[in-house]
Motif scaffolding. Structure first.
Motif, PDB file in Angstrom:
ATOM      1  N   TYR A  57      45.077  37.409  36.583  1.00 28.14           N
ATOM      2  CA  TYR A  57      43.985  36.620  35.838  1.00 28.14           C
ATOM      3  C   TYR A  57      43.052  35.913  36.881  1.00 28.14           C
ATOM      4  N   ALA A  58      43.904  35.503  37.882  1.00 24.78           N
ATOM      5  CA  ALA A  58      43.018  34.906  39.030  1.00 24.78           C
ATOM      6  C   ALA A  58      41.912  35.878  39.530  1.00 24.78           C
ATOM      7  N   VAL A  59      42.389  36.989  39.768  1.00 28.71           N
ATOM      8  CA  VAL A  59      41.318  37.972  40.274  1.00 28.71           C
ATOM      9  C   VAL A  59      40.229  38.138  39.421  1.00 28.71           C
ATOM     10  N   GLU A  60      40.529  38.149  38.024  1.00 30.49           N
ATOM     11  CA  GLU A  60      39.546  38.403  36.926  1.00 30.49           C
ATOM     12  C   GLU A  60      38.531  37.037  37.270  1.00 30.49           C
ATOM     13  N   LEU A  61      39.185  35.922  37.281  1.00 32.68           N
ATOM     14  CA  LEU A  61      38.359  34.773  37.102  1.00 32.68           C
ATOM     15  C   LEU A  61      37.475  34.529  38.398  1.00 32.68           C
ATOM     16  N   ARG A  62      38.075  34.951  39.363  1.00 35.08           N
ATOM     17  CA  ARG A  62      37.296  34.729  40.918  1.00 35.08           C
ATOM     18  C   ARG A  62      36.051  35.797  40.528  1.00 35.08           C
ATOM     19  N   GLU A  63      36.166  37.116  40.281  1.00 33.65           N
ATOM     20  CA  GLU A  63      35.018  38.170  40.139  1.00 33.65           C
ATOM     21  C   GLU A  63      34.140  37.516  39.244  1.00 33.65           C
ATOM     22  N   LYS A  64      34.499  37.006  37.990  1.00 33.15           N
ATOM     23  CA  LYS A  64      33.590  36.813  36.918  1.00 33.15           C
ATOM     24  C   LYS A  64      32.777  35.217  37.170  1.00 33.15           C
ATOM     25  N   TYR A  65      33.629  34.309  37.742  1.00 26.89           N
ATOM     26  CA  TYR A  65      32.887  33.055  38.183  1.00 26.89           C
ATOM     27  C   TYR A  65      32.948  32.831  39.528  1.00 26.89           C
ATOM     28  N   ASP A  66      32.419  33.524  40.080  1.00 27.07           N
ATOM     29  CA  ASP A  66      32.545  33.433  41.763  1.00 27.07           C
ATOM     30  C   ASP A  66      31.802  32.139  42.263  1.00 27.07           C
ATOM     31  N   GLN A  67      31.237  31.533  41.420  1.00 34.50           N
ATOM     32  CA  GLN A  67      30.697  30.248  42.100  1.00 34.50           C
ATOM     33  C   GLN A  67      31.719  28.938  41.551  1.00 34.50           C
ATOM     34  N   THR A  68      32.679  29.330  40.741  1.00 31.81           N
ATOM     35  CA  THR A  68      33.466  28.207  40.319  1.00 31.81           C
ATOM     36  C   THR A  68      34.806  28.344  40.612  1.00 31.81           C
ATOM     37  N   VAL A  69      35.407  29.631  40.497  1.00 29.70           N
ATOM     38  CA  VAL A  69      36.972  29.778  40.950  1.00 29.70           C
ATOM     39  C   VAL A  69      36.887  30.813  42.282  1.00 29.70           C
ATOM     40  N   ILE A  70      37.659  30.074  42.933  1.00 26.12           N
ATOM     41  CA  ILE A  70      37.712  30.725  44.243  1.00 26.12           C
ATOM     42  C   ILE A  70      39.507  30.655  44.593  1.00 26.12           C
ATOM     43  N   PRO A  71      39.910  31.138  45.653  1.00 27.78           N
ATOM     44  CA  PRO A  71      41.181  31.368  46.162  1.00 27.78           C
ATOM     45  C   PRO A  71      41.595  29.964  46.428  1.00 27.78           C
ATOM     46  N   GLY A  72      42.841  29.649  45.939  1.00 27.96           N
ATOM     47  CA  GLY A  72      43.139  28.128  46.206  1.00 27.96           C
ATOM     48  C   GLY A  72      42.986  27.589  47.793  1.00 27.96           C
ATOM     49  N   TYR A  73      42.509  26.732  47.882  1.00 29.43           N
ATOM     50  CA  TYR A  73      42.321  26.140  49.068  1.00 29.43           C
ATOM     51  C   TYR A  73      43.692  25.438  49.756  1.00 29.43           C
ATOM     52  N   HIS A  74      44.082  25.674  51.040  1.00 24.53           N
ATOM     53  CA  HIS A  74      45.384  25.499  51.289  1.00 24.53           C
ATOM     54  C   HIS A  74      46.685  25.807  50.467  1.00 24.53           C
ATOM     55  N   MET A  75      46.464  26.580  49.601  1.00 23.04           N
ATOM     56  CA  MET A  75      47.503  27.298  48.919  1.00 23.04           C
ATOM     57  C   MET A  75      47.811  28.723  49.130  1.00 23.04           C
ATOM     58  N   ASN A  76      48.800  29.147  48.211  1.00 20.91           N
ATOM     59  CA  ASN A  76      49.123  30.531  48.438  1.00 20.91           C
ATOM     60  C   ASN A  76      47.666  31.265  47.146  1.00 20.91           C
ATOM     61  N   LYS A  77      47.122  32.045  47.956  1.00 20.41           N
ATOM     62  CA  LYS A  77      45.775  32.489  47.459  1.00 20.41           C
ATOM     63  C   LYS A  77      46.091  33.500  46.415  1.00 20.41           C
ATOM     64  N   LYS A  78      47.300  34.074  46.190  1.00 26.17           N
ATOM     65  CA  LYS A  78      47.465  34.946  45.267  1.00 26.17           C
ATOM     66  C   LYS A  78      47.689  34.189  43.826  1.00 26.17           C
ATOM     67  N   HIS A  79      48.526  33.042  43.870  1.00 27.56           N
ATOM     68  CA  HIS A  79      48.995  32.343  42.743  1.00 27.56           C
ATOM     69  C   HIS A  79      48.133  30.994  42.235  1.00 27.56           C
ATOM     70  N   TRP A  80      47.166  30.693  43.191  1.00 23.26           N
ATOM     71  CA  TRP A  80      46.565  29.555  42.982  1.00 23.26           C
ATOM     72  C   TRP A  80      44.964  29.669  43.130  1.00 23.26           C
ATOM     73  N   ASN A  81      44.269  28.667  42.364  1.00 22.91           N
ATOM     74  CA  ASN A  81      42.823  28.882  42.548  1.00 22.91           C
ATOM     75  C   ASN A  81      42.266  27.403  42.355  1.00 22.91           C
ATOM     76  N   THR A  82      41.294  27.387  43.316  1.00 23.07           N
ATOM     77  CA  THR A  82      40.353  26.174  43.421  1.00 23.07           C
ATOM     78  C   THR A  82      39.322  26.198  42.356  1.00 23.07           C
ATOM     79  N   VAL A  83      39.311  25.395  41.395  1.00 24.29           N
ATOM     80  CA  VAL A  83      38.339  25.462  40.337  1.00 24.29           C
ATOM     81  C   VAL A  83      37.292  24.128  40.640  1.00 24.29           C
ATOM     82  N   TYR A  84      35.994  24.738  40.666  1.00 21.30           N
ATOM     83  CA  TYR A  84      34.910  23.497  40.448  1.00 21.30           C
ATOM     84  C   TYR A  84      34.667  23.282  39.336  1.00 21.30           C
ATOM     85  N   ALA A  85      34.799  21.850  38.802  1.00 23.94           N
ATOM     86  CA  ALA A  85      34.403  21.688  37.417  1.00 23.94           C
ATOM     87  C   ALA A  85      32.695  21.270  37.430  1.00 23.94           C
ATOM     88  N   ASN A  86      32.094  21.483  36.211  1.00 22.43           N
ATOM     89  CA  ASN A  86      30.417  21.296  36.046  1.00 22.43           C
ATOM     90  C   ASN A  86      29.835  22.271  36.639  1.00 22.43           C
TER      91      ASN A  86
END
Length: 122
Positions: A57-86
């Motif tokens: 699901y993380a990969v799907e979200l990152r592809e679909k919302y590439d300006q909003t959902v990115i691999p988790g900053y300072h986290m395990n990038k496989k299991h965590w996302n950084t999400v930008y609100a607004n």
């Protein structure tokens, strides 16, 4: 969405505790000691936070919302996302990502630990 709304939403979730294990600049929202959301308190212009996510699901979200959902900053990038609100997602969709992270952590706990939480918080 602002950081106060984000905090209020997390604290409404059952069994949630707020903590600052990484110092006073960050808030972590946890269930049974396991983090499901991490946010920095220094954000003024743009709210972003880390949430746990199913890897596919993380990969799907990152592809679909590439300006909003990115691999988790300072986290395990496989299991965590950084999400930008607004950005590309409305508040309801952002809340669903928080719910997803919360449910991953809660459902990943052993049954005995979930039962103990029910007893402690009832």
């Amino acid at each position: 969405m602002n950081i106060e709304e984000l905090r209020d939403y997390c604290l409404l979730k059952p069994y949630t505790l707020e903590d600052s294990p990484f110092g006073p600049e960050h808030l972590a929202f946890k269930i049974a000691g396991k983090v499901y959301l991490l946010v920095g308190l220094d954000q003024i212009d743009e709210l972003r936070f880390n949430v746990k996510c199913d890897p596919e699901y993380a990969v799907e979200l990152r592809e679909k919302y590439d300006q909003t959902v990115i691999p988790g900053y300072h986290m395990n990038k496989k299991h965590w996302n950084t999400v930008y609100a607004n950005r590309e997602l409305n508040d309801a969709a952002v809340y669903k990502l928080i719910d997803h992270s919360y449910e991953l952590i809660l459902n990943g706990l052993p049954k005995s630990q979930r039962e103990k939480l029910k007893e402690e918080f009832s």
